[in-house]
Design a protein around this motif. Structure first.
Motif, PDB file in Angstrom:
ATOM      1  N   UNK A  83      10.357  -4.238   4.550  1.00 19.02           N
ATOM      2  CA  UNK A  83       9.104  -4.816   4.331  1.00 19.02           C
ATOM      3  C   UNK A  83       7.908  -4.044   4.946  1.00 19.02           C
ATOM      4  N   UNK A  84       8.275  -3.122   5.906  1.00 18.32           N
ATOM      5  CA  UNK A  84       7.134  -2.354   6.494  1.00 18.32           C
ATOM      6  C   UNK A  84       6.428  -1.276   5.728  1.00 18.32           C
ATOM      7  N   UNK A  85       7.462  -0.407   5.087  1.00 15.29           N
ATOM      8  CA  UNK A  85       7.105   0.654   4.076  1.00 15.29           C
ATOM      9  C   UNK A  85       5.990   0.186   2.814  1.00 15.29           C
ATOM     10  N   UNK A  86       6.624  -0.884   2.274  1.00  9.60           N
ATOM     11  CA  UNK A  86       5.704  -1.537   1.112  1.00  9.60           C
ATOM     12  C   UNK A  86       4.252  -2.027   1.710  1.00  9.60           C
ATOM     13  N   UNK A  87       4.213  -2.661   2.828  1.00  3.99           N
ATOM     14  CA  UNK A  87       3.133  -3.059   3.625  1.00  3.99           C
ATOM     15  C   UNK A  87       1.991  -2.028   3.705  1.00  3.99           C
ATOM     16  N   UNK A  88       2.612  -0.577   3.909  1.00  4.61           N
ATOM     17  CA  UNK A  88       1.675   0.478   4.117  1.00  4.61           C
ATOM     18  C   UNK A  88       1.057   0.855   2.700  1.00  4.61           C
ATOM     19  N   UNK A  89       1.640   0.517   1.537  1.00  2.10           N
ATOM     20  CA  UNK A  89       1.010   0.718   0.437  1.00  2.10           C
ATOM     21  C   UNK A  89       0.057  -0.356  -0.259  1.00  2.10           C
ATOM     22  N   UNK A  90       0.678  -1.580  -0.084  1.00  2.00           N
ATOM     23  CA  UNK A  90      -0.291  -2.740  -0.537  1.00  2.00           C
ATOM     24  C   UNK A  90       0.377  -3.844   0.147  1.00  2.00           C
ATOM     25  N   UNK A  91      -0.895  -4.756   0.636  1.00  2.00           N
ATOM     26  CA  UNK A  91      -0.472  -5.928   1.553  1.00  2.00           C
ATOM     27  C   UNK A  91       0.339  -6.911   0.777  1.00  2.00           C
ATOM     28  N   UNK A  92       1.364  -7.182   1.508  1.00  2.00           N
ATOM     29  CA  UNK A  92       2.240  -8.273   1.092  1.00  2.00           C
ATOM     30  C   UNK A  92       1.576  -9.529   1.343  1.00  2.00           C
TER      31      UNK A  92
END
Length: 316
Positions: A83-92
Motif C-alpha cells: 500500500x505504501x509504494x503505490x501511494x507514492x505513485x498515485x493517491x489510493x
C-alpha cells in the motif's frame, strides 16, 4: 543468468498485473458486483499463489520455519509496502470505498493466528480451524456479492468495459494469474541465488527476499490498480491476500505438516504483523485517502522492521 531471471520476472509481473486488473474490473462490471468483492477474492487469491507454493513446498521439505515466516513476512509486506509504494505513485482513494467489514475480518484472522501460535505448534486441527474460518469469510463475501448483484454498472462506467466478452475476461484473469505466479517464481529464484552468493543466511533470505518476492504479485497488482484509480481493487487485494495467507495458506500447510512456532516469532514478528494491520485503521475506519506522506510513513516503518531483522537479530 540469475540477473536475467530477475529482469524477466519483473517484466512478466508488470504485464500480468495490468492484465489481471483489467480482467478483474471487467468481471465485476459484467456480474454487477463491486470491484471490492473481486479484489477480496479472485485477485487476492490469485496474487497469493506464490505464498501458497512456497509454504507448502517448504513444509514438505521439512522447513516449517520458512513456511510460517513467509506468510507472516508477506502480510507485513502487504500492509506496509504494497500500500505504501503505490501511494507514492498515485493517491489510493480509500475514502471512496467501505472496507470496514473485510478489515475487521482481517484483524480477526490475525488475532486467531496469534492465539493458535501461542499453543506452540500449528498442527492439523489448528489448520482445520483456519480453513473453517476461510469458509465463513468466503460465505460472507458471497452474501455481499449477491446483495450488490443488481447494482448499476454505470457507477463504474469509466473504470472498464462492462461489455467485455466472457472469453476475453477469462483469458485476462487466467493469463494474469499465471503470469504473476511464473514472474514471481523467476524473480525469487534469481534473487535467492544472488543473495546466497552475497553470503546471506537462509533465515534472512526466507524472511526478507522470499517474503518480499512472493508479495510482488500483490505489489504489481496494487500499483496498476492505483494508476487506474481502482482503490477498491488495490485495498481489497491487500486485505483479501492477508486473510487468504493466514486462513488458506497456513491452514493448508498445517494440515500437510505441523508448523512449530519459533519463540522469536511469538515475541516479535507476529506482533509487528498485528501492529501493521492496526496502522491501516485510519484509512479503513475513518476512510482517509492514502496519499504520498502516508505511503512514505508506511515504507519507513517497513524499513525499520527490515533493519531489526537484518541487524538487530530479533526476527524469527
Amino acid at each position: 543468468m540469475d540477473l536475467v531471471k530477475i529482469a524477466l520476472g519483473l517484466v512478466l509481473l508488470l504485464l500480468a498485473g495490468d492484465v489481471l486488473v483489467k480482467g478483474a474490473v471487467a468481471l465485476a462490471l459484467r456480474l454487477g458486483i463491486p470491484s471490492l468483492i473481486v479484489g477480496l477474492t479472485v485477485v487476492a487469491f490469485g496474487t497469493s499463489a506464490p505464498e501458497l507454493l512456497v509454504s507448502v513446498n517448504a513444509a514438505l521439505a521439512g522447513q516449517p520455519g520458512i513456511a510460517l515466516g513467509n506468510v507472516v513476512g508477506s502480510n507485513i509486506v502487504n500492509m506496509l509496502v504494497i500500500l505504501g509504494l503505490p501511494a507514492l505513485i498515485s493517491v489510493i482513494h480509500a475514502s471512496q470505498i467501505d472496507t470496514r467489514r473485510s478489515y475487521a475480518m482481517m484483524l480477526a484472522a490475525s488475532a486467531l493466528l496469534i492465539g493458535l501460535a501461542f499453543m506452540g505448534t500449528i498442527g492439523r486441527w489448528q489448520g482445520l480451524v483456519l480453513l473453517g474460518a476461510l469458509v465463513l469469510i468466503l460465505a460472507d463475501n458471497l452474501r455481499s456479492a449477491r446483495a450488490h448483484r443488481n447494482a448499476r454498472a454505470a457507477e463504474e462506467e469509466d473504470l472498464g468495459d462492462p461489455h467485455m466478452p466472457w472469453v476475453k475476461i477469462s483469458g485476462f484473469i487466467g493469463l494474469g494469474l499465471l503470469g504473476l505466479a511464473f514472474g514471481a517464481d523467476l524473480l525469487v529464484d534469481g534473487a535467492v541465488a544472488v543473495a546466497r552468493i552475497a553470503g546471506l543466511s537462509e533465515t534472512v533470505i526466507g524472511l526478507t527476499l522470499v517474503a518480499i518476492g512472493t508479495s510482488l504479485p500483490e505489489l504489481v497488482t496494487s500499483v496498476m490498480a492505483a494508476l487506474r484509480k481502482q482503490a477498491d481493487v488495490a485495498l481489497g487485494n491487500v486485505i483479501g491476500s492477508n486473510i487468504f495467507n493466514i486462513a488458506a495458506i497456513l491452514g493448508t500447510t498445517a494440515v500437510i505438516a505441523p508448523l512449530p512456532v519459533p519463540a522469536e516469532m511469538l515475541q516479535f514478528d507476529l506482533w509487528v504483523m498485528l501492529a501493521a494491520a492496526l496502522t491501516l485503521a485510519p484509512f479503513v475506519v475513518l476512510r482517509k485517502d492514502i496519499g504520498r506522506l502516508s505511503g512514505l510513513v508506511l515504507l519507513v516503518l517497513y524499513l525499520l522492521y527490515m533493519g531489526v531483522l537484518l541487524w538487530g537479530g530479533i526476527g524469527a
